[in-house]
Design a protein around this motif. Structure first.
Motif, PDB file in Angstrom:
ATOM      1  N   UNK A 116      19.988  25.639  37.282  1.00 20.30           N
ATOM      2  CA  UNK A 116      20.952  26.293  38.172  1.00 20.30           C
ATOM      3  C   UNK A 116      20.948  27.791  37.873  1.00 20.30           C
ATOM      4  N   UNK A 117      20.956  28.602  38.928  1.00 24.17           N
ATOM      5  CA  UNK A 117      21.018  30.053  38.731  1.00 24.17           C
ATOM      6  C   UNK A 117      22.464  30.527  38.708  1.00 24.17           C
ATOM      7  N   UNK A 118      23.291  29.868  39.489  1.00 21.54           N
ATOM      8  CA  UNK A 118      24.695  30.265  39.556  1.00 21.54           C
ATOM      9  C   UNK A 118      25.548  29.029  39.796  1.00 21.54           C
ATOM     10  N   UNK A 119      26.676  28.965  39.092  1.00 19.31           N
ATOM     11  CA  UNK A 119      27.602  27.850  39.278  1.00 19.31           C
ATOM     12  C   UNK A 119      28.898  28.407  39.865  1.00 19.31           C
ATOM     13  N   UNK A 120      29.257  27.915  41.043  1.00 19.03           N
ATOM     14  CA  UNK A 120      30.454  28.398  41.723  1.00 19.03           C
ATOM     15  C   UNK A 120      31.480  27.271  41.787  1.00 19.03           C
ATOM     16  N   UNK A 121      32.625  27.494  41.170  1.00 19.94           N
ATOM     17  CA  UNK A 121      33.682  26.484  41.185  1.00 19.94           C
ATOM     18  C   UNK A 121      34.556  26.700  42.415  1.00 19.94           C
ATOM     19  N   UNK A 122      34.827  25.607  43.136  1.00 21.59           N
ATOM     20  CA  UNK A 122      35.602  25.712  44.376  1.00 21.59           C
ATOM     21  C   UNK A 122      36.780  24.757  44.309  1.00 21.59           C
ATOM     22  N   UNK A 123      37.965  25.267  44.684  1.00 23.62           N
ATOM     23  CA  UNK A 123      39.124  24.391  44.768  1.00 23.62           C
ATOM     24  C   UNK A 123      39.795  24.578  46.123  1.00 23.62           C
ATOM     25  N   UNK A 124      40.280  23.483  46.672  1.00 23.40           N
ATOM     26  CA  UNK A 124      41.089  23.556  47.885  1.00 23.40           C
ATOM     27  C   UNK A 124      42.477  23.117  47.461  1.00 23.40           C
ATOM     28  N   UNK A 125      43.433  24.041  47.488  1.00 28.61           N
ATOM     29  CA  UNK A 125      44.756  23.671  47.019  1.00 28.61           C
ATOM     30  C   UNK A 125      45.699  24.861  46.980  1.00 28.61           C
ATOM     31  N   UNK A 126      46.815  24.677  46.303  1.00 28.91           N
ATOM     32  CA  UNK A 126      47.827  25.726  46.230  1.00 28.91           C
ATOM     33  C   UNK A 126      47.354  26.846  45.305  1.00 28.91           C
ATOM     34  N   UNK A 127      48.087  27.971  45.325  1.00 28.39           N
ATOM     35  CA  UNK A 127      47.706  29.116  44.495  1.00 28.39           C
ATOM     36  C   UNK A 127      47.691  28.749  43.010  1.00 28.39           C
TER      37      UNK A 127
ATOM     38  N   UNK B 170      32.274  27.721  31.838  1.00 28.01           N
ATOM     39  CA  UNK B 170      30.931  28.232  32.110  1.00 28.01           C
ATOM     40  C   UNK B 170      30.600  28.534  33.553  1.00 28.01           C
ATOM     41  N   UNK B 171      31.490  28.209  34.508  1.00 29.46           N
ATOM     42  CA  UNK B 171      31.212  28.555  35.908  1.00 29.46           C
ATOM     43  C   UNK B 171      31.181  30.075  36.027  1.00 29.46           C
ATOM     44  N   UNK B 172      30.300  30.608  36.913  1.00 28.61           N
ATOM     45  CA  UNK B 172      30.138  32.053  37.016  1.00 28.61           C
ATOM     46  C   UNK B 172      31.234  32.714  37.831  1.00 28.61           C
ATOM     47  N   UNK B 173      31.634  32.057  38.905  1.00 30.58           N
ATOM     48  CA  UNK B 173      32.715  32.600  39.714  1.00 30.58           C
ATOM     49  C   UNK B 173      33.421  31.459  40.412  1.00 30.58           C
ATOM     50  N   UNK B 174      34.498  31.819  41.141  1.00 35.00           N
ATOM     51  CA  UNK B 174      35.305  30.759  41.737  1.00 35.00           C
ATOM     52  C   UNK B 174      35.793  31.165  43.114  1.00 35.00           C
ATOM     53  N   UNK B 175      35.989  30.140  43.950  1.00 34.78           N
ATOM     54  CA  UNK B 175      36.568  30.352  45.275  1.00 34.78           C
ATOM     55  C   UNK B 175      37.739  29.395  45.421  1.00 34.78           C
ATOM     56  N   UNK B 176      38.896  29.963  45.765  1.00 37.26           N
ATOM     57  CA  UNK B 176      40.063  29.115  46.052  1.00 37.26           C
ATOM     58  C   UNK B 176      40.317  29.165  47.552  1.00 37.26           C
ATOM     59  N   UNK B 177      40.267  28.010  48.184  1.00 39.08           N
ATOM     60  CA  UNK B 177      40.669  27.936  49.586  1.00 39.08           C
ATOM     61  C   UNK B 177      42.117  27.482  49.554  1.00 39.08           C
TER      62      UNK B 177
ATOM     63  N   UNK C  79      39.689  20.005  41.358  1.00 37.84           N
ATOM     64  CA  UNK C  79      41.005  19.715  41.938  1.00 37.84           C
ATOM     65  C   UNK C  79      42.077  19.710  40.859  1.00 37.84           C
ATOM     66  N   UNK C  80      43.202  20.339  41.193  1.00 38.90           N
ATOM     67  CA  UNK C  80      44.357  20.355  40.296  1.00 38.90           C
ATOM     68  C   UNK C  80      45.158  19.085  40.541  1.00 38.90           C
TER      69      UNK C  80
END
Lengths: 249, 309
Positions: free
Chosen positions: A55-66, A79-86, A8-9
């Protein structure tokens, strides 16, 4: 196993909070923003699980503004492998965030979700527990140690009065407390590399998450200011004041 | 309107925080039921029944409730939730764990750590570690609430004579199990529950020097805290940290030694009733919030204070 980690930002914890003059909210314009400290600990824990080969994959997720892309890039630099922004421009309530994570947890087939125990802006301390309830999974909140074993995770929790260790069947949700680990700093080459890691943007509609306002914010005020008191000249005077004036000893 | 209040207890006694939450419940309405859950907690239920303003006590005993596992406790609360407009608990590590589960399963929001009740739907709660106070209104039919105990006076523990009804304990979820507890074996009170706190910062200089603070704390029956600077310098462990990212405390007396008063530390202790600051630097920001400031060397002040008290 796949690990989802929440980011979270929020306002940097060292910045003084100012309330807007119209009392609608706090003023975050031109304010230094950062990853919520508890989320930073969550990211660190997930990365350590990856480094340990768990862990095989670490996915960072944020719910927030751009603008939250900045914090997701930081998570990937760490070190997170990829990210998803909602992406949402409105403040998302904890239940909405929990519903979003529940959907992503199912979509990704994540076996472990690590979240900060609370964010230092809204101080709700709810999302992890709500996520666990919605997915009918166990929770290890306020974690100071996490140890993944076959099919289980042992979580040592900070409770009033000490520590309690519980064993949770996977998939499980863990929320972090301060003592869990000491987050690393991102190195420059990793910051450059993180720019090329995938960052996907979604909306609540994409995920089929219903957004409902449960709690409305009516007003935000500065707390009653504390007045500085007096300086005393000696220990004797201090003791006399505490005894006779403040009556606290 | 009817309120369900989840009791805080240690297995044998009702915690004082329950009485503070009871005061909060009384401000909402007079129909109050207290739920006591645990392994063997009949004595706690009997104590709850004596509290002023309690209409009924629900007692749930069983192995599934022995270690406050949120998965089981939230199911218990849900099994009776239908009858109440407000489900409340004093804010503690058990309620923080279980109440959001209850809220999510009822598909409602939760109001965490309320400090004032303006109506049956409007409340105040601190945000940004108490650096701002939010007034919020719940749109939900059921309000799930945790109460900051320090913000409410304690209701009387006597004067009531409520009936105690027994409730079936829920089946174990099979998802989580208790392994062990390591409870702090300290003669000193716990930081968040302490009436007095003696706290040290970078100025204390080393972990060994914290013995000076401990000596004063023992004289006062106080807990020992620390600033983030002292924790980061490795003087003391993290769990002693008072501040925005550490413990938020509000004792009657907070004594800060060698603490400059960074924003994030002030956020954790500025609701203390009386603040004393001792610092060599007379410009230290801690003096702006201290009721009593003493400019001086803590290595002189601490032993003198301990001796003279």
């Amino acid at each position: 196993m796949k690990v989802l980690v929440g980011v979270k930002r929020v306002i940097d914890y060292n910045v003084k909070v100012r309330v807007k003059s119209d009392n609608t909210d706090v003023d975050l314009s031109n304010t230094k923003m950062a990853i919520n400290p508890f989320c930073e600990i969550a990211v660190e824990e997930a990365i350590r699980l990856k480094e340990a080969g768990i862990a095989t994959e670490v996915i960072a997720v944020s719910v927030g503004s751009s603008a939250s892309q900045e914090q997701l890039r930081t998570a990937m630099a760490l070190g997170a492998d990829r990210a998803i922004l909602v992406e949402t421009e409105d403040t998302a309530e904890p239940l909405t965030v929990a519903k979003t994570f529940a959907k992503l947890m199912a979509d990704e087939g994540a076996e472990l979700v690590i979240l900060g125990k609370q964010s230092i802006d809204s101080d709700n301390n709810q999302v992890g527990q709500m996520l666990a309830a919605l997915t009918k999974r166990p929770q290890g909140t306020f974690a100071s140690n996490v140890s993944v074993e076959a099919g289980h995770v042992a979580v040592t929790r900070e409770i009033d009065g000490g520590l309690r260790t519980v064993k949770l069947a996977l998939p499980a949700i863990v929320t972090t407390d301060l003592r869990l680990n000491e987050p690393r700093f991102a190195k420059l080459p990793d910051i450059m590399k993180a720019k090329r890691k995938p960052l996907e943007t979604k909306t609540f509609a994409d995920l089929g998450v219903e957004v409902k306002q449960h709690i409305q914010l009516d007003k935000v005020e500065a707390p009653a200011a504390r007045q500085g008191g007096v300086k005393v000249g000696s220990v004797d005077e201090l003791i006399q004041k505490l005894k006779d004036e403040a009556k606290v000893i | 309107m009817a309120t369900l209040l989840i009791a805080e207890h240690n297995g044998t006694e009702l915690a004082p925080a329950t009485l503070s939450a009871l005061t909060a419940a009384q401000q909402i309405g007079s129909d109050i039921t207290v739920l006591v859950a645990g392994a063997n907690v009949k004595a706690v239920a009997d104590a709850a029944a004596q509290c002023s303003g309690v209409g009924k006590v629900l007692l749930a005993e069983g192995d599934s409730l022995a270690y406050d596992l949120a998965e089981n406790l939230s199911e218990l609360i849900l099994s009776v939730a239908g009858e109440y407009s407000h489900i409340m608990a004093p804010s503690n590590s058990v309620s923080k764990d279980a109440m959001p589960r209850v809220a999510a399963l009822l598909d409602v929001g939760q109001l965490s750590d309320i400090t004032a009740i303006l109506s049956d739907a409007q409340f105040q709660r601190p945000i940004y570690a108490g650096n701002a106070i939010a007034t919020v209104t719940s749109n939900d039919a059921v309000k799930v609430i945790t109460v900051r105990a320090a913000a409410f006076d304690k209701a009387a523990a006597t004067g009531g004579s409520a009936a105690v009804e027994t409730l079936a304990a829920p089946a174990d979820s099979g998802l989580s199990s208790w392994v062990n507890d390591e409870l702090t074996q300290s003669e000193r009170p716990e930081l968040t529950a302490a009436e007095r706190i003696v706290s040290g910062g970078r100025g204390v200089g080393s972990g060994e020097n914290f013995a000076l603070l401990e000596a004063l704390a023992d004289k006062l029956g106080a807990a020992v805290g620390a600033s983030r600077a002292a924790v980061d310098s490795g003087f003391v462990p993290n769990d002693m940290q008072v501040g925005q990212t550490g413990k938020i405390v509000a004792p009657s007396l907070y004594m800060a030694f060698g603490i400059s008063g960074a924003i994030q530390h002030l956020a954790g202790m500025k609701d203390s009733k009386v603040i004393v600051a001792v610092n060599k630097d007379e410009e230290a920001p801690i003096f702006q919030v201290a009721d009593y400031g003493l400019v001086g060397d803590l290595f002189d002040v601490l032993p003198e204070l301990t001796e003279k008290l």
